[in-house]
Design a protein around this motif. Structure first.
Motif, short mmCIF file in Angstrom:
data_model
loop_
_atom_site.label_atom_id
_atom_site.label_comp_id
_atom_site.label_asym_id
_atom_site.label_seq_id
_atom_site.Cartn_x
_atom_site.Cartn_y
_atom_site.Cartn_z
N ARG A 30 0.84 -1.22 0.00
CA ARG A 30 0.00 0.00 0.00
C ARG A 30 0.86 1.26 0.00
O ARG A 30 0.56 2.23 -0.68
N VAL A 31 1.94 1.24 0.80
CA VAL A 31 2.82 2.41 0.84
C VAL A 31 3.53 2.56 -0.50
O VAL A 31 3.62 3.67 -1.05
N TRP A 32 4.01 1.46 -1.07
CA TRP A 32 4.65 1.50 -2.39
C TRP A 32 3.71 2.11 -3.43
O TRP A 32 4.10 2.97 -4.21
N ASP A 33 2.46 1.65 -3.44
CA ASP A 33 1.48 2.18 -4.40
C ASP A 33 1.28 3.68 -4.21
O ASP A 33 1.16 4.43 -5.18
N ALA A 34 1.27 4.13 -2.96
CA ALA A 34 1.08 5.56 -2.69
C ALA A 34 2.26 6.39 -3.21
O ALA A 34 2.09 7.56 -3.57
N TYR A 35 3.43 5.80 -3.28
CA TYR A 35 4.62 6.47 -3.80
C TYR A 35 4.72 6.39 -5.32
O TYR A 35 5.37 7.24 -5.93
N THR A 36 4.11 5.37 -5.93
CA THR A 36 4.38 5.10 -7.35
C THR A 36 3.17 5.24 -8.27
O THR A 36 3.36 5.32 -9.48
N ARG A 37 1.99 5.26 -7.73
CA ARG A 37 0.79 5.43 -8.56
C ARG A 37 0.38 6.89 -8.51
O ARG A 37 0.01 7.40 -7.45
N LEU A 38 0.43 7.53 -9.65
CA LEU A 38 0.25 8.98 -9.71
C LEU A 38 -1.04 9.45 -9.06
O LEU A 38 -1.05 10.45 -8.34
N GLU A 39 -2.14 8.72 -9.26
CA GLU A 39 -3.42 9.15 -8.70
C GLU A 39 -3.39 9.17 -7.18
O GLU A 39 -4.14 9.94 -6.55
N GLN A 40 -2.53 8.37 -6.56
CA GLN A 40 -2.37 8.41 -5.11
C GLN A 40 -1.29 9.42 -4.70
O GLN A 40 -1.47 10.16 -3.74
N LEU A 41 -0.21 9.44 -5.43
CA LEU A 41 0.92 10.30 -5.10
C LEU A 41 0.51 11.78 -5.01
O LEU A 41 0.89 12.48 -4.07
N ILE A 42 -0.30 12.23 -5.94
CA ILE A 42 -0.67 13.66 -5.93
C ILE A 42 -1.62 14.01 -4.78
O ILE A 42 -1.80 15.19 -4.48
N GLN A 43 -2.18 13.01 -4.11
CA GLN A 43 -3.05 13.29 -2.97
C GLN A 43 -2.27 13.64 -1.71
O GLN A 43 -2.81 14.25 -0.79
N TRP A 44 -1.00 13.25 -1.65
CA TRP A 44 -0.24 13.50 -0.43
C TRP A 44 1.08 14.22 -0.65
O TRP A 44 1.58 14.89 0.25
N TRP A 45 1.66 14.13 -1.83
CA TRP A 45 3.03 14.56 -2.05
C TRP A 45 3.25 16.03 -1.69
O TRP A 45 4.23 16.35 -1.03
N TRP A 56 5.41 12.86 -15.63
CA TRP A 56 5.45 11.69 -14.75
C TRP A 56 5.79 10.48 -15.60
O TRP A 56 4.97 9.95 -16.32
N GLU A 57 7.03 10.07 -15.51
CA GLU A 57 7.53 8.90 -16.25
C GLU A 57 8.17 7.98 -15.23
O GLU A 57 9.38 8.05 -14.99
N PHE A 58 7.37 7.13 -14.60
CA PHE A 58 7.89 6.26 -13.55
C PHE A 58 8.52 5.02 -14.20
O PHE A 58 7.90 3.99 -14.39
N ARG A 59 9.80 5.23 -14.56
CA ARG A 59 10.62 4.17 -15.13
C ARG A 59 12.06 4.63 -14.99
O ARG A 59 12.33 5.83 -14.81
N VAL A 60 12.99 3.69 -15.03
CA VAL A 60 14.40 4.06 -14.95
C VAL A 60 14.71 5.00 -16.12
O VAL A 60 14.37 4.71 -17.27
#
Length: 157
Positions: A30-45, A56-60
């Motif tokens: 759940r914590v990983w998803d909050a850091y890596t899924r944009l729809e969750q990340l923008i709610q807290w970041w 937002w390009e979550f890849r190396v």
């Protein structure tokens, strides 16, 4: 079950490093998803404030850029992702528009504590002790703790 840590533990771990440790009352996935899924990340970041996502390009090798809006001001942040180990580690560069050209390398590790909680440890490495001190003096701990409180609220849903 014990609760999340109230405040992140922020320490000047070495002359060019800041170490941040925080326990969240949620499983690692759940914590990983909050850091890596944009729809969750923008709610807290951005401390729970409005965040515009410019990239937002979550890849190396991917590039991200967020602009937080608060108190009539805008604050831009960006970086490039260097390493991703799913559910375990993210390494990325981090640059705040308030300290342009002073880039830190942040390595965040996600540890399953085995009791439904997750410890996130982030080590930020700076080029010089002065850059590290500038970040510490910028109010970053207060902003970070406000973001983590917003993350606690998201994880509690």
């Amino acid at each position: 079950m014990s609760t999340a840590t109230e405040e992140a533990v922020v320490t000047a771990a070495a002359d060019r490093e800041i170490r941040i440790e925080r326990v969240f009352n949620a499983p690692r996935e759940r914590v990983w998803d909050a850091y890596t899924r944009l729809e969750q990340l923008i709610q807290w970041w951005g401390r729970g404030n409005r965040v515009d996502v410019e990239r937002w390009e979550f890849r190396v090798g991917g590039h991200w850029r967020f602009v937080e809006h608060a108190d009539g001001q805008s604050h831009g942040f960006e970086g490039r992702i260097r390493e991703i180990v799913p559910r375990e580690r993210i390494v990325q560069s981090f640059e705040w528009d308030g300290m342009p050209a002073h880039v830190a390398i942040d390595g965040a590790s996600f540890e399953d504590l085995g009791d439904g909680r997750t410890r996130v440890v982030t080590v930020s490495q700076f080029h010089t002790p002065e850059e590290r001190d500038g970040m510490l003096q910028s109010g970053m701990a207060e902003g970070l703790n406000a973001s983590y409180r917003a993350l606690d609220a998201l994880l509690a849903k």
